[in-house]
Scaffold this motif. Structure first.
Motif, PDB file in Angstrom:
ATOM      1  N   GLU A 142     -29.739  68.610  39.344  1.00 36.61           N
ATOM      2  CA  GLU A 142     -30.648  68.813  40.463  1.00 36.61           C
ATOM      3  C   GLU A 142     -29.846  69.408  41.613  1.00 36.61           C
ATOM      4  OE1 GLU A 142     -32.295  64.891  41.152  1.00 36.61           O
ATOM      5  OE2 GLU A 142     -33.679  65.154  39.461  1.00 36.61           O
ATOM      6  N   VAL A 189     -29.743  70.051  45.536  1.00 35.76           N
ATOM      7  CA  VAL A 189     -30.358  69.563  46.787  1.00 35.76           C
ATOM      8  C   VAL A 189     -29.724  70.276  47.971  1.00 35.76           C
ATOM      9  CG1 VAL A 189     -30.568  67.539  48.312  1.00 35.76           C
ATOM     10  CG2 VAL A 189     -31.024  67.303  45.867  1.00 35.76           C
ATOM     11  N   ARG A 226     -29.830  70.123  52.229  1.00 34.39           N
ATOM     12  CA  ARG A 226     -30.252  69.291  53.352  1.00 34.39           C
ATOM     13  C   ARG A 226     -30.015  70.036  54.656  1.00 34.39           C
ATOM     14  NH1 ARG A 226     -30.445  64.000  51.468  1.00 34.39           N
ATOM     15  NH2 ARG A 226     -29.363  63.655  49.498  1.00 34.39           N
ATOM     16  N   ALA A 278     -31.317  62.657  55.952  1.00 35.29           N
ATOM     17  CA  ALA A 278     -32.376  61.691  55.608  1.00 35.29           C
ATOM     18  C   ALA A 278     -32.026  61.082  54.258  1.00 35.29           C
ATOM     19  CB  ALA A 278     -33.741  62.380  55.539  1.00 35.29           C
ATOM     20  N   GLY A 279     -32.771  60.056  53.876  1.00 33.06           N
ATOM     21  CA  GLY A 279     -32.716  59.502  52.524  1.00 33.06           C
ATOM     22  C   GLY A 279     -31.333  59.062  52.086  1.00 33.06           C
ATOM     23  N   SER A 280     -30.973  59.471  50.861  1.00 35.83           N
ATOM     24  CA  SER A 280     -29.741  58.945  50.245  1.00 35.83           C
ATOM     25  C   SER A 280     -28.490  59.360  51.012  1.00 35.83           C
ATOM     26  CB  SER A 280     -29.651  59.369  48.775  1.00 35.83           C
ATOM     27  OG  SER A 280     -29.299  60.731  48.654  1.00 35.83           O
ATOM     28  N   ARG A 332     -27.947  56.683  53.547  1.00 33.10           N
ATOM     29  CA  ARG A 332     -27.529  55.432  52.900  1.00 33.10           C
ATOM     30  C   ARG A 332     -26.069  55.531  52.436  1.00 33.10           C
ATOM     31  NH1 ARG A 332     -32.669  56.111  50.535  1.00 33.10           N
ATOM     32  NH2 ARG A 332     -31.828  56.648  48.483  1.00 33.10           N
ATOM     33  N   ASP A 352     -29.659  59.076  38.704  1.00 30.02           N
ATOM     34  CA  ASP A 352     -29.323  60.420  39.192  1.00 30.02           C
ATOM     35  C   ASP A 352     -28.053  60.437  40.059  1.00 30.02           C
ATOM     36  OD1 ASP A 352     -31.678  61.137  37.971  1.00 30.02           O
ATOM     37  OD2 ASP A 352     -32.761  61.608  39.808  1.00 30.02           O
ATOM     38  N   ASP A 384     -35.156  68.523  53.660  1.00 32.39           N
ATOM     39  CA  ASP A 384     -34.338  68.668  52.442  1.00 32.39           C
ATOM     40  C   ASP A 384     -35.267  68.918  51.261  1.00 32.39           C
ATOM     41  OD1 ASP A 384     -35.386  66.153  51.718  1.00 32.39           O
ATOM     42  OD2 ASP A 384     -33.625  65.074  52.382  1.00 32.39           O
ATOM     43  N   TYR A 385     -34.687  69.295  50.133  1.00 36.92           N
ATOM     44  CA  TYR A 385     -35.499  69.521  48.933  1.00 36.92           C
ATOM     45  C   TYR A 385     -34.612  69.566  47.705  1.00 36.92           C
ATOM     46  CZ  TYR A 385     -33.893  74.314  49.550  1.00 36.92           C
ATOM     47  OH  TYR A 385     -33.100  75.420  49.713  1.00 36.92           O
ATOM     48  N   LYS A 386     -35.256  69.395  46.563  1.00 38.71           N
ATOM     49  CA  LYS A 386     -34.554  69.388  45.275  1.00 38.71           C
ATOM     50  C   LYS A 386     -35.124  70.485  44.392  1.00 38.71           C
ATOM     51  CE  LYS A 386     -36.179  67.228  41.991  1.00 38.71           C
ATOM     52  NZ  LYS A 386     -37.012  67.586  40.812  1.00 38.71           N
ATOM     53  N   ASP A 425     -43.765  66.550  46.730  1.00 42.51           N
ATOM     54  CA  ASP A 425     -43.155  65.480  45.929  1.00 42.51           C
ATOM     55  C   ASP A 425     -41.633  65.594  45.885  1.00 42.51           C
ATOM     56  OD1 ASP A 425     -45.307  63.995  45.154  1.00 42.51           O
ATOM     57  OD2 ASP A 425     -45.254  64.584  43.044  1.00 42.51           O
ATOM     58  N   GLY A 426     -41.109  66.807  46.059  1.00 39.74           N
ATOM     59  CA  GLY A 426     -39.672  67.016  45.860  1.00 39.74           C
ATOM     60  C   GLY A 426     -38.964  67.547  47.080  1.00 39.74           C
ATOM     61  N   CYS A 427     -39.608  67.398  48.238  1.00 38.23           N
ATOM     62  CA  CYS A 427     -38.940  67.838  49.477  1.00 38.23           C
ATOM     63  C   CYS A 427     -39.321  66.883  50.600  1.00 38.23           C
ATOM     64  CB  CYS A 427     -39.345  69.270  49.828  1.00 38.23           C
ATOM     65  SG  CYS A 427     -41.060  69.481  50.337  1.00 38.23           S
ATOM     66  N   ARG A 428     -38.633  67.025  51.721  1.00 38.52           N
ATOM     67  CA  ARG A 428     -39.051  66.299  52.920  1.00 38.52           C
ATOM     68  C   ARG A 428     -39.499  67.320  53.955  1.00 38.52           C
ATOM     69  NH1 ARG A 428     -34.675  62.637  51.464  1.00 38.52           N
ATOM     70  NH2 ARG A 428     -35.634  60.607  51.057  1.00 38.52           N
ATOM     71  N   ARG A 475     -43.058  56.596  49.149  1.00 39.56           N
ATOM     72  CA  ARG A 475     -41.885  55.720  48.989  1.00 39.56           C
ATOM     73  C   ARG A 475     -41.928  54.568  49.984  1.00 39.56           C
ATOM     74  NH1 ARG A 475     -39.103  60.818  49.224  1.00 39.56           N
ATOM     75  NH2 ARG A 475     -38.457  61.545  47.177  1.00 39.56           N
TER      76      ARG A 475
HETATM   77  N1  UDP Z   1     -35.513  64.406  45.237  1.00 39.14           N
HETATM   78  C1  UDP Z   1     -36.378  64.634  44.181  1.00 39.14           C
HETATM   79  N2  UDP Z   1     -36.150  63.999  43.004  1.00 39.14           N
HETATM   80  C2  UDP Z   1     -35.103  63.155  42.802  1.00 39.14           C
HETATM   81  C3  UDP Z   1     -34.226  62.924  43.889  1.00 39.14           C
HETATM   82  C4  UDP Z   1     -34.458  63.560  45.083  1.00 39.14           C
HETATM   83  O1  UDP Z   1     -37.325  65.403  44.300  1.00 39.14           O
HETATM   84  O2  UDP Z   1     -34.945  62.629  41.688  1.00 39.14           O
HETATM   85  C5  UDP Z   1     -35.736  65.103  46.516  1.00 39.14           C
HETATM   86  C6  UDP Z   1     -36.253  64.171  47.598  1.00 39.14           C
HETATM   87  O3  UDP Z   1     -37.670  64.201  47.651  1.00 39.14           O
HETATM   88  C7  UDP Z   1     -35.654  64.759  48.846  1.00 39.14           C
HETATM   89  C8  UDP Z   1     -34.333  65.387  48.384  1.00 39.14           C
HETATM   90  O4  UDP Z   1     -34.489  65.587  46.973  1.00 39.14           O
HETATM   91  O5  UDP Z   1     -36.474  65.791  49.349  1.00 39.14           O
HETATM   92  C9  UDP Z   1     -33.126  64.560  48.664  1.00 39.14           C
HETATM   93  O6  UDP Z   1     -33.342  63.263  48.157  1.00 39.14           O
HETATM   94  P1  UDP Z   1     -32.301  62.090  48.454  1.00 39.14           P
HETATM   95  O7  UDP Z   1     -31.009  62.390  47.777  1.00 39.14           O
HETATM   96  O8  UDP Z   1     -32.249  61.839  49.919  1.00 39.14           O
HETATM   97  O9  UDP Z   1     -32.854  60.825  47.671  1.00 39.14           O
HETATM   98  P2  UDP Z   1     -34.001  59.761  48.040  1.00 39.14           P
HETATM   99  O10 UDP Z   1     -33.780  59.260  49.421  1.00 39.14           O
HETATM  100  O11 UDP Z   1     -35.284  60.522  47.880  1.00 39.14           O
HETATM  101  O12 UDP Z   1     -33.794  58.690  46.989  1.00 39.14           O
END
Ligand code: UDP
Length: 236
Positions: free
Chosen positions: A90, A92, A94, A98-100, A103, A129, A175-177, A196-199, A215
């Motif tokens: 994947e 990504v 950014r 945000a998100g991971s 964290r 992942d 961000d987006y994947k 579904d796959g972006c913010r 989420r």
């Molecule tokens: N994302 C996704 N599928 C995944 C993991 C992430 O579509 O399996 C997208 C998620 O929606 C965000 C971006 O990738 O737009 C970055 O995600 P992140 O690593 O912050 O993980 P998350 O917080 O969503 O667990």
């Protein structure tokens, strides 16, 4: 074109073979999942909204010179796409933290990232992942060095195109994947691009207009997706 048996069922989409070995049908379901499939719900209209949203974005990118798997919309929930060999990584990007990322590194949510960050993740739910780098991809043979370079180049080009598309409609592409595959040796954008796959945040209010609503249990998930679609001109 004839629809044949199911080849694969993912968390939100199913893939069907056709009588043309170069083409498959992507079927967008209403299933919505988060946290590596731990939270799953059916959200009415999601399949249709994401199918039409994705078709709009893929055509937009194709017109800008990005190779995509998209061929045509078939009906409300299905699209015809190229039958590719997907690479299990994947990509990504950014633009805002945000998100991971927050964290993992303790950086503040909402911090602008300049230059934007690029990260690879291994597509593997059982392992949640994990983040990987180019050396893992090469050593384990998940993609060639040439494909890795191409995926990065295309993902950054797509960032320029889509950041502007959403900015012009009053939104921030946080961000987006993306996922890529090989079709007759060429690196081609696959999977889907949808909320579904972006913010996506409203530029004024910073209201979340993406899957974080699901989420985080914020409600109004599909209403937000429809709002984004309306703002960028997706015919729903
Ligand atoms: N994302 C996704 N599928 C995944 C993991 C992430 O579509 O399996 C997208 C998620 O929606 C965000 C971006 O990738 O737009 C970055 O995600 P992140 O690593 O912050 O993980 P998350 O917080 O969503 O667990």
């Amino acid at each position: 074109m004839e629809k044949r048996q199911e080849l694969y069922a993912g968390k939100a989409k199913s893939v069907y073979l056709t009588d043309d070995e170069d083409l498959v049908i992507l079927s967008f379901r209403d299933d919505t999942s988060a946290f590596d499939g731990e939270k799953v719900e059916q959200l009415s209209r999601k399949g249709e909204v994401n199918n039409k949203f994705n078709a709009f974005i893929m055509e937009y990118l194709q017109q800008a010179g990005i190779p995509t798997h998209f061929e045509k919309l078939l009906n409300a929930n299905e699209a015809l796409v190229k039958n590719m060999e997907m690479m299990p990584v994947e990509c990504v990007i950014r633009n805002v933290a945000a998100g991971s990322l927050c964290r993992r590194l303790g950086v503040e949510d909402g911090m602008e990232l300049n230059p934007p960050l690029f990260e690879f993740f291994l597509k593997n739910d059982a392992l949640h992942d994990p983040m990987i780098n180019e050396y893992h991809i090469e050593t384990f043979g998940w993609a060639s060095a040439e494909s890795v370079a191409k995926m990065k180049e295309l993902t950054f080009k797509i960032n320029d195109l889509l950041s502007k598309l959403f900015a012009d409609a009053g939104m921030i592409l946080v961000d987006y994947k993306l996922e890529f595959g090989l079709f007759k040796g060429e690196v081609v954008l696959g999977d889907e691009f949808s909320p579904d796959g972006c913010r996506l945040w409203d530029a004024e209010t910073r209201k979340k207009l993406d899957k974080d609503r699901f989420r985080q249990g914020l409600g109004g998930v599909i209403e937000a997706y429809e709002e984004v679609a309306k703002r960028i001109g997706v015919p729903l």
